[in-house]
Write a protein that holds these residues in place. Sequence first.
Motif, mmCIF file in Angstrom:
data_model
loop_
_atom_site.group_PDB
_atom_site.id
_atom_site.type_symbol
_atom_site.label_atom_id
_atom_site.label_comp_id
_atom_site.label_asym_id
_atom_site.label_seq_id
_atom_site.Cartn_x
_atom_site.Cartn_y
_atom_site.Cartn_z
ATOM 1 N N ARG A 134 0.827 -1.205 0.000
ATOM 2 C CA ARG A 134 0.000 0.000 0.000
ATOM 3 C C ARG A 134 0.863 1.257 0.000
ATOM 4 N NH1 ARG A 134 -3.512 1.916 5.006
ATOM 5 N NH2 ARG A 134 -1.406 2.442 5.590
ATOM 6 N N ASN A 135 1.967 1.227 0.757
ATOM 7 C CA ASN A 135 2.843 2.399 0.808
ATOM 8 C C ASN A 135 3.509 2.672 -0.533
ATOM 9 O OD1 ASN A 135 2.280 3.039 3.432
ATOM 10 N ND2 ASN A 135 4.043 1.940 4.273
ATOM 11 N N THR A 136 3.804 1.634 -1.285
ATOM 12 C CA THR A 136 4.432 1.864 -2.589
ATOM 13 C C THR A 136 3.417 2.345 -3.618
ATOM 14 O OG1 THR A 136 4.148 -0.451 -3.215
ATOM 15 C CG2 THR A 136 6.240 0.154 -2.192
ATOM 16 N N GLN A 137 2.149 2.043 -3.427
ATOM 17 C CA GLN A 137 1.128 2.447 -4.391
ATOM 18 C C GLN A 137 0.651 3.875 -4.175
ATOM 19 O OE1 GLN A 137 -1.920 -0.480 -4.018
ATOM 20 N NE2 GLN A 137 -0.852 -2.002 -5.270
ATOM 21 N N VAL A 138 0.808 4.401 -2.971
ATOM 22 C CA VAL A 138 0.354 5.760 -2.683
ATOM 23 C C VAL A 138 1.378 6.740 -3.244
ATOM 24 C CG1 VAL A 138 -0.151 7.414 -0.844
ATOM 25 C CG2 VAL A 138 -0.902 5.047 -0.628
ATOM 26 N N ALA A 139 0.920 7.648 -4.081
ATOM 27 C CA ALA A 139 1.819 8.638 -4.678
ATOM 28 C C ALA A 139 2.100 9.730 -3.657
ATOM 29 C CB ALA A 139 1.184 9.240 -5.924
ATOM 30 N N THR A 140 3.376 10.065 -3.515
ATOM 31 C CA THR A 140 3.743 11.137 -2.596
ATOM 32 C C THR A 140 3.873 12.427 -3.388
ATOM 33 O OG1 THR A 140 6.075 10.597 -2.871
ATOM 34 C CG2 THR A 140 4.933 9.583 -1.021
ATOM 35 N N THR A 141 3.262 13.459 -2.901
ATOM 36 C CA THR A 141 3.349 14.765 -3.548
ATOM 37 C C THR A 141 3.914 15.747 -2.550
ATOM 38 O OG1 THR A 141 1.107 15.301 -2.890
ATOM 39 C CG2 THR A 141 1.396 14.322 -5.063
ATOM 40 N N SER A 142 4.759 16.610 -3.042
ATOM 41 C CA SER A 142 5.314 17.631 -2.156
ATOM 42 C C SER A 142 4.603 18.958 -2.429
ATOM 43 C CB SER A 142 6.822 17.764 -2.381
ATOM 44 O OG SER A 142 7.064 18.087 -3.727
ATOM 45 N N LEU A 143 4.512 19.729 -1.401
ATOM 46 C CA LEU A 143 3.821 21.011 -1.508
ATOM 47 C C LEU A 143 4.790 22.089 -1.991
ATOM 48 C CD1 LEU A 143 1.795 20.909 1.830
ATOM 49 C CD2 LEU A 143 0.993 20.344 -0.453
ATOM 50 N N SER A 144 4.245 23.050 -2.684
ATOM 51 C CA SER A 144 5.060 24.178 -3.142
ATOM 52 C C SER A 144 5.261 25.140 -1.976
ATOM 53 C CB SER A 144 4.378 24.878 -4.315
ATOM 54 O OG SER A 144 3.195 25.493 -3.860
ATOM 55 N N ASP A 145 6.147 26.095 -2.163
ATOM 56 C CA ASP A 145 6.422 27.082 -1.108
ATOM 57 C C ASP A 145 5.178 27.898 -0.788
ATOM 58 O OD1 ASP A 145 9.011 26.268 -0.789
ATOM 59 O OD2 ASP A 145 9.832 27.742 -2.216
ATOM 60 N N ASP A 146 4.401 28.264 -1.809
ATOM 61 C CA ASP A 146 3.178 29.037 -1.582
ATOM 62 C C ASP A 146 2.182 28.245 -0.731
ATOM 63 O OD1 ASP A 146 4.147 31.159 -3.015
ATOM 64 O OD2 ASP A 146 3.190 30.528 -4.899
ATOM 65 N N GLU A 147 2.043 26.955 -1.038
ATOM 66 C CA GLU A 147 1.104 26.115 -0.268
ATOM 67 C C GLU A 147 1.572 25.960 1.180
ATOM 68 O OE1 GLU A 147 -0.629 23.247 -3.811
ATOM 69 O OE2 GLU A 147 1.291 22.742 -2.873
ATOM 70 N N ILE A 151 -0.523 27.166 4.515
ATOM 71 C CA ILE A 151 -0.809 26.252 5.631
ATOM 72 C C ILE A 151 -0.310 26.851 6.937
ATOM 73 C CG2 ILE A 151 -0.180 24.020 6.634
ATOM 74 C CD1 ILE A 151 -0.267 22.879 3.802
ATOM 75 N N ASP A 152 0.890 27.427 6.912
ATOM 76 C CA ASP A 152 1.436 28.060 8.122
ATOM 77 C C ASP A 152 0.544 29.210 8.589
ATOM 78 O OD1 ASP A 152 3.559 26.327 8.299
ATOM 79 O OD2 ASP A 152 4.942 27.643 7.194
ATOM 80 N N ALA A 153 0.041 29.978 7.631
ATOM 81 C CA ALA A 153 -0.849 31.098 7.981
ATOM 82 C C ALA A 153 -2.144 30.591 8.589
ATOM 83 C CB ALA A 153 -1.117 31.953 6.740
ATOM 84 N N LEU A 154 -2.709 29.565 8.023
ATOM 85 C CA LEU A 154 -3.937 28.979 8.560
ATOM 86 C C LEU A 154 -3.733 28.445 9.966
ATOM 87 C CD1 LEU A 154 -5.334 27.099 5.416
ATOM 88 C CD2 LEU A 154 -6.322 29.107 6.549
ATOM 89 N N LEU A 155 -2.589 27.805 10.197
ATOM 90 C CA LEU A 155 -2.313 27.257 11.527
ATOM 91 C C LEU A 155 -2.128 28.370 12.551
ATOM 92 C CD1 LEU A 155 0.058 24.265 10.649
ATOM 93 C CD2 LEU A 155 -2.290 24.157 11.474
ATOM 94 N N ARG A 156 -1.506 29.462 12.164
ATOM 95 C CA ARG A 156 -1.326 30.575 13.086
ATOM 96 C C ARG A 156 -2.652 31.267 13.405
ATOM 97 N NH1 ARG A 156 2.249 33.217 9.688
ATOM 98 N NH2 ARG A 156 3.707 31.591 9.224
#
Length: 159
Positions: A134-147, A151-156
Amino acid sequence: MNIKFIKLQQFLSCICLALFIHIAHADEATPLASDPALEQRLVSISEEMRCLVCQNESLSGSRSELAQDLRREIRDLIKQGKTDAEIRTFMVDRYGDFILYRPPVKPTTWLLWIGPFVLMFAGIVALLMYLRRRNTQVATTSLSDDENKRIDALLRDDK
């Protein structure tokens, strides 16, 4: 208000009637042997044996007809002067090792002793294989700097 009281009274009388019917159909207690030592020996022997009908109850705790017959037979064997070992041997010869809660370790009972561990090991192996696949089938995506900044703004803001 009077109607509610009458309905409550009818409900309670139905409950009482059901309880009385249940009590009326209860089985009579099995008479104990005239010798308390014999009865104590019967209980200690039958606690080590499984009811062949219930399979999850001891022979002494079961209320099935077969268990009552087997207890009667054990009582007769005790009266005949048989030892506990002779009684166990008689029961195993007649019904097999399955009647014992702790069957002896021998080639015919290896599956009973080792089987649960084999099944548990197979389950763990199957779970690990599933998780790895299952871990090999799940595609990993990285977030861009803007994203990441969003997220940091939303958490704050939540604090």
